[in-house]
Design a protein around this motif. Structure first.
Motif, PDB file in Angstrom:
ATOM      1  N   UNK A 106      88.979 -20.193  44.232  1.00 51.76           N
ATOM      2  CA  UNK A 106      88.129 -20.437  43.068  1.00 51.76           C
ATOM      3  C   UNK A 106      86.899 -19.536  43.129  1.00 51.76           C
ATOM      4  N   UNK A 107      86.427 -19.132  41.966  1.00 48.22           N
ATOM      5  CA  UNK A 107      85.278 -18.231  41.908  1.00 48.22           C
ATOM      6  C   UNK A 107      84.048 -18.870  42.550  1.00 48.22           C
ATOM      7  N   UNK A 108      83.878 -20.170  42.332  1.00 52.92           N
ATOM      8  CA  UNK A 108      82.731 -20.859  42.916  1.00 52.92           C
ATOM      9  C   UNK A 108      82.741 -20.797  44.432  1.00 52.92           C
ATOM     10  N   UNK A 109      83.929 -20.922  45.027  1.00 56.85           N
ATOM     11  CA  UNK A 109      84.040 -20.848  46.486  1.00 56.85           C
ATOM     12  C   UNK A 109      83.658 -19.460  46.982  1.00 56.85           C
TER      13      UNK A 109
ATOM     14  N   UNK B 103      76.416 -13.757  37.840  1.00 49.33           N
ATOM     15  CA  UNK B 103      77.387 -14.827  37.545  1.00 49.33           C
ATOM     16  C   UNK B 103      78.556 -14.362  36.682  1.00 49.33           C
ATOM     17  N   UNK B 104      78.370 -13.257  35.965  1.00 49.39           N
ATOM     18  CA  UNK B 104      79.433 -12.764  35.098  1.00 49.39           C
ATOM     19  C   UNK B 104      80.461 -11.918  35.852  1.00 49.39           C
ATOM     20  N   UNK B 105      80.180 -11.605  37.097  1.00 51.14           N
ATOM     21  CA  UNK B 105      81.120 -10.794  37.869  1.00 51.14           C
ATOM     22  C   UNK B 105      82.455 -11.522  38.027  1.00 51.14           C
ATOM     23  N   UNK B 106      83.517 -10.749  37.998  1.00 54.48           N
ATOM     24  CA  UNK B 106      84.844 -11.306  38.272  1.00 54.48           C
ATOM     25  C   UNK B 106      85.006 -11.502  39.776  1.00 54.48           C
TER      26      UNK B 106
END
Length: 348
Positions: free
Chosen positions: A213-216, A232-235
């Motif tokens: 997950x992106x948050x992780x 925060x917009x980075x992939x």
């Protein structure tokens, strides 16, 4: 193994789709109902000898070249889906242990018997079980050459081209044995072994990181690279790319592996472990109840575990967080005897 068996050895290395393609190209009928293991004898009996020889010399060589290239990638650590974990050499028998994302494979190989062309080898992988030559065979063969002095040139040219040895130039079986020996004999605490059980948990390479997950990933990045500013917009791919630039791919994998291990230990420490019965001798045994979100009953006898209502099974390789929590509790009670138990478990 005699030369007459080479056609089947090579054909079984083909994929199911490739075998069906051969059937279509030669206008064979009735092949669709066959499984892979049945297609090989079907092709052998349906094709003329000249047709079969042409297949082996063209498509067969292409398949074997891919097999060798994959073997090189696994042996040198460049293949992300499967790794060579350990090589042991005991009484003339070389054993190679491999670890994939959700599986393990073992290959054994030793010098050929008198009159045999190929070394004596066995492998637990599907290709070998079907009767085909597999990637693990080639890693075993190069290990046999390096450790026992067996001549690779004695392999039939249809199975081994001289250029293949150069492809394995970066693989040194002797050095790998030394590394494996250090890794398996240097345990001094229960935690070291327990962390080893989660060495490959979830995958550690950059491809596996992208599946998280992106948050992780952001949490991991902020913890390990606080000096980097993340948008925060980075992939996820961009985040990983920035981390690779900072640490390098290998160091990043090490950090990510440790992070995943830390997560498992943090989860395990949240369990309330109630040990109902415990004995260390003559056979280690423990019965316990674990509570967190749910309640779990676990019984362990030696290297076997009974988890809730499931039947008995080997503890490895499915070493879960519940078992981690239980062994952490045991290590608090008696570190020395828990270490002995875990060393036994590590060899199972």
């Amino acid at each position: 193994m005699q030369g007459s068996e080479f056609p089947e050895l090579i054909l079984h290395a083909f994929s199911l789709d490739d075998l069906k393609k051969l059937c279509r190209e030669h206008n064979l009928k009735g092949y669709s109902r066959f499984k892979k293991a049945e297609l090989v004898p079907f092709l052998k009996t349906s094709l003329a000898e000249e047709e079969l020889e042409k297949i082996l010399s063209i498509q067969g060589q292409q398949v074997l070249e891919k097999t060798v290239d994959l073997a090189v990638a696994i042996a040198t650590g460049k293949e992300i889906r499967e790794k060579l974990r350990e090589i042991t050499d005991t009484d003339g028998l070389i054993t190679l242990d491999f670890k994939g994302l959700q599986w393990t494979q073992t290959t054994t190989i030793k010098d050929p018997s008198e009159g045999d062309v190929l070394p004596l080898w066995k492998c637990t992988c599907r290709t070998a079980q079907d009767g085909g030559i597999c990637t693990h065979f080639y890693i075993g063969a190069i290990s046999l050459h390096q450790l026992h002095g067996w001549r690779l040139a004695s392999l039939p040219q249809i199975l081994w081209l001289s250029k293949n040895e150069k492809k394995f130039a970066d693989f040194q079986a002797k050095a790998f044995i030394r590394a494996s020996g250090t890794r398996t004999t240097s345990y001094t605490t229960p935690e070291e072994i327990l962390r080893g059980f989660f060495l490959d948990y979830g995958g550690n390479d950059t491809a596996a990181m992208e599946r998280r997950a992106k948050g992780e990933l952001i949490t991991f990045a902020k913890k390990n690279a606080p000096d980097l500013e993340f948008d925060p917009k980075w992939t996820k791919a961009r985040i990983i790319s920035e981390l690779v630039t900072k640490f390098g791919a290998l160091e990043l994998e090490v950090k990510f592996r440790k992070n995943r291990q830390d997560q498992k230990f943090e989860q395990a420490q949240e369990y309330l472990v109630d040990i109902k019965d415990l004995q260390w001798e003559p056979e280690q045994m423990v019965m316990a109840n674990l509570q967190r979100m749910e309640s779990h009953d676990i019984t362990i006898e030696g290297t076997k575990v009974k988890h809730d209502c499931d039947g008995w099974r080997n503890i490895r390789p499915k070493f879960c967080t519940h078992l981690l929590a239980l062994y952490l509790e045991l290590s608090h009670r008696d570190p020395a005897r828990t270490l002995v138990w875990l060393k036994k478990l590590a060899k199972s």
